[in-house]
Design a protein around this motif. Structure first.
Motif, short mmCIF file in Angstrom:
data_model
loop_
_atom_site.label_atom_id
_atom_site.label_comp_id
_atom_site.label_asym_id
_atom_site.label_seq_id
_atom_site.Cartn_x
_atom_site.Cartn_y
_atom_site.Cartn_z
N TRP A 515 0.86 -1.15 0.01
CA TRP A 515 0.04 0.09 -0.19
C TRP A 515 0.93 1.28 0.04
N LEU A 516 1.74 1.44 -1.11
CA LEU A 516 2.79 2.36 -1.10
C LEU A 516 1.91 3.79 -0.98
N GLU A 517 0.78 4.16 -1.40
CA GLU A 517 0.36 5.45 -1.35
C GLU A 517 0.35 5.99 0.18
N LEU A 518 0.48 5.14 0.85
CA LEU A 518 0.40 5.60 2.46
C LEU A 518 1.93 5.95 3.00
N LEU A 519 2.87 5.95 2.06
CA LEU A 519 4.28 6.18 2.52
C LEU A 519 4.18 7.61 2.86
N LEU A 548 11.81 0.75 -0.45
CA LEU A 548 10.45 0.75 -1.29
C LEU A 548 10.34 1.64 -2.39
N LEU A 549 11.40 2.66 -2.58
CA LEU A 549 11.42 3.62 -3.34
C LEU A 549 11.32 3.08 -5.00
N ASN A 550 12.06 2.02 -5.22
CA ASN A 550 12.24 1.55 -6.67
C ASN A 550 10.78 1.07 -7.01
N GLU A 588 22.41 3.70 -4.76
CA GLU A 588 21.09 3.11 -5.20
C GLU A 588 20.16 4.14 -4.97
N VAL A 589 20.13 4.52 -3.47
CA VAL A 589 19.10 5.43 -3.04
C VAL A 589 18.98 6.61 -3.78
N TRP A 590 20.24 7.50 -4.09
CA TRP A 590 20.31 8.65 -4.67
C TRP A 590 19.69 8.43 -6.22
N ALA A 591 19.89 7.43 -6.65
CA ALA A 591 19.37 7.14 -8.23
C ALA A 591 17.84 7.22 -8.22
#
Length: 613
Positions: A515-519, A548-550, A588-591
């Motif tokens: 439920w990524l819209e809750l991030l 979870l960003l990817n 990876e996070v910065w990308a």
């Protein structure tokens, strides 16, 4: 007297886990625990994966010419334009045709797939095979994929299928739609099907016969005294199998399974245990309050009643009538991070402008406020003749917001309690006969008494009891939210978990249920935890959230809120811990930060952190 642990139908090797479950909450009692075996099906498969590579100069020119030239050129015409031997053009177009980038016709024609890859600056490579194992689980009714094969083991336990009808029909992997296989591979956490990056599973075939693999599971029958509810839980080790647990509860509710057969637990025994446990829990509450009364009596014999008379070990002081409202106001005003209130009844005589102004001051300081109410066992019985909280009063309480516009007072019906309690910062506990948020309006002395407790272990005991009620309510809200995909209920759950310092549970639920819209909401909750120092800057939850960003597309409607949330969170960490913040921003996070426009291409991690220090 309810059954001793040794008399309960609990397998010996589950006793430690039973102790852990009961230790999680004073309201939980495990009535039975038994181990079973059940069978999975393992099918070796081979998938083919196609992924892109950067095209070379000649490939780019050929595709571009086929798109832009009108009419499209032939190989010979293009060779003439470039001044090259036609064999170079023919060899390259043959390669592009083998990759389905160009059609087999002449003149040179780009396929829809070729156009898609051209826009990304790449061409597909020839597919390559990967060996996997497809695992069919009849309890979860899911197919998962993994690289390593499961080992066959002999398990001498009762077969769950002897007690419950389990559909062990082997799913024919070969007839499943490719799209379903792709989704299952993604859900299995394998980085093999990633359409956004052009990496695509193109086919799947069975390469060996299906094996039966036995696995061990545990069944628990748990009674929750607060909810007055019996539940069935299936676990693999310590992990709760949610879908299997829910399925068994449905079967039990429909009378299709017998707890007597499963774990030697009769209906008569369950009812007897329920009554005994409820009686014991009420006795424990009364014993806790009686202990507080005795401490207060001891103090009253040593000194006069003073509202602020603390000692190193804490104390219990009895307050009466006029002292009560003064202590209530002073204790609330002293709050730094959290206020929990339980008042069976709530009315606007107490929840007036003065009280709402006090709550607003707390919200401005971002002090979490949780209010529980209700006296009946069932909420539907509370509205006669009047509700425990008028709707207009609840609306005013919920209107209290932080400077960021976040709702900071959470009000819920919990019910089934006469206890009137206030706990502030896990340091001060007010309890007694006074209805904190309800008054008749005559302001006459009623001979009420309240105990102000600062004895650490007694405050902690009271906090665990009340916090557990709020936690159970949050879990129930979340389950309802999942069932109906109701984001409003889900957000309320996140705020309650945040108020209780359970941001890790909130993130785990978001991750497990995709439920990524809750991030963005979770980031707001975590930001408060950082500011109040309830969450450490180096907490592992931030790395989990970043991972979870990817999975987030730049096209998502919540992207803007996600961008703002991460800037605030990283900024809050960097303000006091720039090195910690920098360590979070791996390559990876910065990308991902650049892809989602959280930062600009021209930015660097160091420059981004420096603006907050």
């Amino acid at each position: 007297m309810f059954l001793a642990s040794s008399a309960k139908p609990i397998d010996d090797n589950l006793k430690n886990l039973v102790d852990e479950i009961e230790a999680q909450s004073p309201s939980l009692s495990v009535l039975a625990a038994r181990q079973f075996r059940y069978s999975l099906r393992q099918t070796p498969v081979e998938i083919n994966i196609k992924e892109p590579r950067q095209f070379n100069v000649l490939e780019e020119f050929i595709i571009r010419a086929a798109i832009e030239f009108q009419p499209p050129p032939t190989e010979n015409e293009l060779a003439s334009v470039l001044g090259l031997d036609s064999v170079f053009i023919q060899t390259t177009t043959a390669t592009l045709r083998s990759l389905q980038t160009l059609s087999a016709t002449s003149p040179i024609t780009v396929t829809p797939e070729g156009r898609s890859f051209y826009e990304k600056g790449s061409v597909p490579q020839p597919p390559y095979p990967v060996q996997l194992n497809a695992i069919t689980d009849p309890l979860s009714d899911k197919i998962t994929f993994q690289a390593e094969s499961l080992n066959e083991t002999v398990i001498n336990l009762p077969d769950l299928a002897d007690f419950i009808t389990i559909d062990n029909t082997i799913t024919d992997i070969s007839v499943l739609p490719l799209e379903e296989i792709q989704k299952s591979i993604q859900a299995s956490g394998l980085a093999l099907h990633m359409p956004e990056e052009g990496k695509i599973v193109t086919s799947c075939k069975i390469v060996a016969s299906t094996q039966k693999i036995w696995r061990k599971i545990s069944l628990f029958v748990i009674f929750d005294a607060l909810e007055d509810k019996l539940s069935i839980q299936i676990r693999s080790g310590k992990q709760i199998l949610e879908s299997a647990s829910n399925w068994l509860e449905v079967l039990h509710a429909e009378g299709k399974i017998s707890l007597q057969a499963l774990c030697e637990l009769s209906t008569e025994t369950i009812n007897f245990e329920r009554e005994a446990i409820l009686k014991q829990k009420n006795t424990q509450i009364e014993a806790r309050l009686e202990n507080i009364r005795q401490k207060a009596l001891e103090n009253s014999g040593k000194s006069s009643n003073k509202v602020d008379n603390s000692t190193v070990g804490g104390e219990a002081i009895q307050l009466r009538d006029g002292q009560i409202s003064q202590a209530f106001s002073e204790v609330l005003n002293s709050a730094k991070s959290q206020v929990l209130i339980y008042s069976p009844w709530v009315n606007q005589t107490v929840v007036n402008e003065k009280f709402l102004t006090l709550l607003q001051k707390l919200a401005n300081r971002r002090v979490w406020i949780l209010i529980g109410h209700g006296i009946g066992r069932r909420q539907e019985d509370e509205d006669k003749p009047i509700p425990p909280i008028p709707p207009e009063v609840e609306k005013k309480l919920r209107a209290v917001k932080t400077p960021d516009g976040l709702p900071w007072v959470q009000v819920f019906w919990l019910g089934d309690s006469h206890v009137k309690e206030v706990i502030v910062d896990k340091e001060i506990h007010l309890c007694g006969s006074h209805n904190w948020l309800y008054y008749r309006g005559d302001y006459l002395p009623r001979g009420e008494s309240v105990y102000k407790v600062t004895i650490p272990h007694q405050v902690q005991e009271a906090y665990e009891f009340l916090a557990n009620r709020f936690q159970n309510h949050a879990q129930k809200l979340w389950e309802n939210a999942l069932e109906n995909r109701d984001s409003k209920l889900a957000i309320e759950s996140l705020y309650v978990w945040g108020a209780l310092g359970m941001e890790d549970i909130a993130l785990k639920e978001i991750q497990q249920n995709n439920w990524l819209e809750l991030l963005p909401v979770w980031l707001n909750v975590a930001l408060q935890g950082l500011r109040s120092k309830n969450i450490q800057a180096d907490s592992a939850i931030f790395k989990t959230a970043l991972s979870l960003l990817n999975q987030v597309s730049i096209e998502e409607a919540f992207t803007l809120q996600l961008q703002q949330g991460w800037r605030k969170v990283v900024g809050a960490i960097a303000t006091n811990n720039p090195k910690t913040a920098l360590n979070l921003l791996s390559d990876e996070v910065w990308a991902q930060f650049i892809r989602l426009n959280i930062v600009q291409d021209k930015d660097s991690p160091n420059d981004f952190i420096l603006q907050y220090t």
